[in-house]
Design an enzyme around this catalytic site. Structure first.
Site, PDB file in Angstrom:
ATOM      1  N   MET A  15     -12.017  -5.895   4.593  1.00  0.00           N
ATOM      2  CA  MET A  15     -11.163  -5.026   5.396  1.00  0.00           C
ATOM      3  C   MET A  15     -10.859  -5.708   6.735  1.00  0.00           C
ATOM      4  O   MET A  15     -11.764  -6.185   7.418  1.00  0.00           O
ATOM      5  CB  MET A  15     -11.828  -3.682   5.645  1.00  0.00           C
ATOM      6  CG  MET A  15     -11.975  -2.815   4.419  1.00  0.00           C
ATOM      7  SD  MET A  15     -10.398  -2.454   3.620  1.00  0.00           S
ATOM      8  CE  MET A  15      -9.497  -1.630   4.942  1.00  0.00           C
ATOM      9  N   MET A  72      -9.146   8.250  -0.525  1.00  0.00           N
ATOM     10  CA  MET A  72     -10.042   8.609   0.580  1.00  0.00           C
ATOM     11  C   MET A  72     -10.643   9.997   0.353  1.00  0.00           C
ATOM     12  O   MET A  72      -9.965  10.869  -0.170  1.00  0.00           O
ATOM     13  CB  MET A  72      -9.257   8.583   1.897  1.00  0.00           C
ATOM     14  CG  MET A  72      -8.622   7.222   2.191  1.00  0.00           C
ATOM     15  SD  MET A  72      -7.734   7.217   3.755  1.00  0.00           S
ATOM     16  CE  MET A  72      -7.007   5.576   3.752  1.00  0.00           C
ATOM     17  N   MET A 131     -12.319   4.536  -1.195  1.00  0.00           N
ATOM     18  CA  MET A 131     -13.054   4.724   0.072  1.00  0.00           C
ATOM     19  C   MET A 131     -13.808   6.049  -0.030  1.00  0.00           C
ATOM     20  O   MET A 131     -13.428   7.039   0.597  1.00  0.00           O
ATOM     21  CB  MET A 131     -12.066   4.706   1.239  1.00  0.00           C
ATOM     22  CG  MET A 131     -11.537   3.329   1.547  1.00  0.00           C
ATOM     23  SD  MET A 131     -10.012   3.357   2.512  1.00  0.00           S
ATOM     24  CE  MET A 131      -8.812   3.468   1.187  1.00  0.00           C
ATOM     25  N   ASP A 138      -4.766   3.711  -2.000  1.00  0.00           N
ATOM     26  CA  ASP A 138      -5.894   4.047  -1.137  1.00  0.00           C
ATOM     27  C   ASP A 138      -6.408   5.446  -1.447  1.00  0.00           C
ATOM     28  O   ASP A 138      -5.672   6.418  -1.265  1.00  0.00           O
ATOM     29  CB  ASP A 138      -5.461   3.974   0.333  1.00  0.00           C
ATOM     30  CG  ASP A 138      -5.203   2.550   0.777  1.00  0.00           C
ATOM     31  OD1 ASP A 138      -4.077   2.257   1.237  1.00  0.00           O
ATOM     32  OD2 ASP A 138      -6.120   1.734   0.625  1.00  0.00           O
ATOM     33  N   HIS A 182      -1.085  -1.127  -4.245  1.00  0.00           N
ATOM     34  CA  HIS A 182      -2.402  -0.810  -3.692  1.00  0.00           C
ATOM     35  C   HIS A 182      -2.480   0.693  -3.450  1.00  0.00           C
ATOM     36  O   HIS A 182      -1.633   1.267  -2.766  1.00  0.00           O
ATOM     37  CB  HIS A 182      -2.601  -1.561  -2.376  1.00  0.00           C
ATOM     38  CG  HIS A 182      -3.957  -1.420  -1.773  1.00  0.00           C
ATOM     39  ND1 HIS A 182      -5.058  -2.131  -2.205  1.00  0.00           N
ATOM     40  CD2 HIS A 182      -4.396  -0.648  -0.739  1.00  0.00           C
ATOM     41  CE1 HIS A 182      -6.109  -1.805  -1.477  1.00  0.00           C
ATOM     42  NE2 HIS A 182      -5.741  -0.902  -0.575  1.00  0.00           N
ATOM     43  N   SER A 206       0.834  -1.199   0.000  1.00  0.00           N
ATOM     44  CA  SER A 206       0.000   0.000   0.000  1.00  0.00           C
ATOM     45  C   SER A 206       0.868   1.249   0.000  1.00  0.00           C
ATOM     46  O   SER A 206       1.638   1.488   0.941  1.00  0.00           O
ATOM     47  CB  SER A 206      -0.921   0.019   1.220  1.00  0.00           C
ATOM     48  OG  SER A 206      -1.515   1.299   1.347  1.00  0.00           O
ATOM     49  N   HIS A 237      -8.267   1.275  -4.456  1.00  0.00           N
ATOM     50  CA  HIS A 237      -9.277   1.063  -3.408  1.00  0.00           C
ATOM     51  C   HIS A 237      -9.983   2.390  -3.122  1.00  0.00           C
ATOM     52  O   HIS A 237      -9.419   3.272  -2.482  1.00  0.00           O
ATOM     53  CB  HIS A 237      -8.551   0.537  -2.158  1.00  0.00           C
ATOM     54  CG  HIS A 237      -9.403   0.336  -0.950  1.00  0.00           C
ATOM     55  ND1 HIS A 237      -8.870   0.120   0.309  1.00  0.00           N
ATOM     56  CD2 HIS A 237     -10.754   0.354  -0.782  1.00  0.00           C
ATOM     57  CE1 HIS A 237      -9.863   0.008   1.182  1.00  0.00           C
ATOM     58  NE2 HIS A 237     -10.998   0.148   0.555  1.00  0.00           N
ATOM     59  N   ASP A 257      -6.920  -6.442   3.852  1.00  0.00           N
ATOM     60  CA  ASP A 257      -6.302  -5.122   3.879  1.00  0.00           C
ATOM     61  C   ASP A 257      -6.376  -4.522   5.276  1.00  0.00           C
ATOM     62  O   ASP A 257      -7.456  -4.269   5.782  1.00  0.00           O
ATOM     63  CB  ASP A 257      -7.060  -4.226   2.879  1.00  0.00           C
ATOM     64  CG  ASP A 257      -6.484  -2.831   2.752  1.00  0.00           C
ATOM     65  OD1 ASP A 257      -7.140  -1.988   2.100  1.00  0.00           O
ATOM     66  OD2 ASP A 257      -5.382  -2.592   3.282  1.00  0.00           O
TER      67      ASP A 257
HETATM   68  C1  DX5 Z   1      -6.675   1.639   5.280  1.00  0.00           C
HETATM   69  C2  DX5 Z   1      -6.188   1.251   3.911  1.00  0.00           C
HETATM   70  C3  DX5 Z   1      -5.083   0.218   3.921  1.00  0.00           C
HETATM   71  C4  DX5 Z   1      -3.830   0.647   4.688  1.00  0.00           C
HETATM   72  C5  DX5 Z   1      -3.023  -0.591   5.039  1.00  0.00           C
HETATM   73  O1  DX5 Z   1      -7.880   2.312   5.174  1.00  0.00           O
HETATM   74  O2  DX5 Z   1      -7.268   0.769   3.116  1.00  0.00           O
HETATM   75  O3  DX5 Z   1      -4.743  -0.127   2.586  1.00  0.00           O
HETATM   76  O4  DX5 Z   1      -3.079   1.520   3.934  1.00  0.00           O
HETATM   77  O5  DX5 Z   1      -1.918  -0.222   5.800  1.00  0.00           O
HETATM   78  P1  DX5 Z   1      -1.273  -1.186   6.906  1.00  0.00           P
HETATM   79  O6  DX5 Z   1      -0.778  -2.413   6.161  1.00  0.00           O
HETATM   80  O7  DX5 Z   1      -0.185  -0.357   7.470  1.00  0.00           O
HETATM   81  O8  DX5 Z   1      -2.345  -1.553   7.892  1.00  0.00           O
HETATM   82 ZN    ZN Z   2      -6.703  -0.141   1.158  1.00  0.00          ZN
END
Ligand code: DX5
Ligand code: ZN
Length: 219
Positions: free
Chosen positions: A140, A39, A71, A37, A35, A10, A69, A178
């Site tokens: 998740m 947001m 969110m 993320d 990956h 990620s 991903h 994840d």
């Molecule tokens: C959290 C993200 C994850 C996060 C994972 O909302 O969707 O992808 O970055 O990070 P670690 O592996 O540090 O928990």
């Molecule tokens: Zn994620």
């Protein structure tokens, strides 16, 4: 047993002043996926990257598979810009109210693979009716919004449930986890049915990211 394991580091745990360098580190470690993320500050209490980040990483030469991903409260409004920016897979959450079926179909129509995501408190049953229309289900293992959180062991039975339905229905979707995934929790997820592993902190904070990535193949 399910498909060969795939590691998706990620970028959220990467160097935000040098994202292309962090993406290059993923490629050099031999991990095939990145990956990303995304947001919106509403669905989750944090803000991260936009489509331009993906486009810039492509211009910088990244050939990794962009596992994107979303969110977002309104993911359907953003799938075109992310597809055009170079996403290979776009996953969307089941929790917000929007047309999930149409949005999943639209992602594929744009030439991307699609994925449906469930938060820790959301039962697997909530996506059962969609399993025939997805390339990936992301369960998740932390409440989304931040990296570096502790792994939720109470999610493991959900992976076994999803793997059971996949077998019964003769489907091929991947099962991704994840949040808090590392060399201890990753094998637990694998044994429960997962085959795709997002790792932010465990990959980018590893003393040897290459050794971490190579180890995932043995989970
Ligand atoms: C959290 C993200 C994850 C996060 C994972 O909302 O969707 O992808 O970055 O990070 P670690 O592996 O540090 O928990
Ligand atoms: Zn994620």
């Amino acid at each position: 047993m399910n498909s060969l394991p795939i590691l998706a580091p990620s970028l959220l745990a990467g160097d935000h002043a040098n994202l292309a360098t962090s993406a290059q580190r993923v490629a050099e470690a031999g991990a095939p996926w990145l990956h990303l993320d995304i947001m919106d500050g509403h669905f989750v209490p944090n803000l991260t990257f936009g489509p331009e980040t993906l486009a810039a990483l492509r211009r910088a030469g990244s050939k990794l598979f962009f596992d994107t991903h979303l969110m977002l409260d309104e993911p359907h409004r953003y799938i075109e810009p992310f597809a055009k920016a170079g996403a290979n897979l776009i996953s969307i959450h089941i929790e917000p109210e929007y047309d999930h079926v149409a949005t999943l179909a639209r992602i594929r129509a744009l030439g991307c693979q699609n994925g449906i995501v469930i938060n820790p408190a959301t039962p697997a049953e909530s996506v059962r009716h969609l399993l025939g229309q997805v390339d990936l289900v992301l369960a998740m293992t932390v409440q989304p919004g931040f990296g570096g959180q502790s792994f939720r062991h109470d999610v493991l039975p959900k992976l076994t449930e999803l793997a059971g339905w996949r077998r019964q229905l003769g489907l091929k979707f991947r099962i991704e986890v994840d949040g808090g995934v590392d060399a201890t929790t990753g094998p637990l997820c694998r044994a429960a049915g997962a085959d795709t592993f997002v790792a932010g902190t465990a990959f980018f904070r590893a003393s040897d990211s290459g050794a971490f990535a190579a180890n995932v193949a043995k989970w």
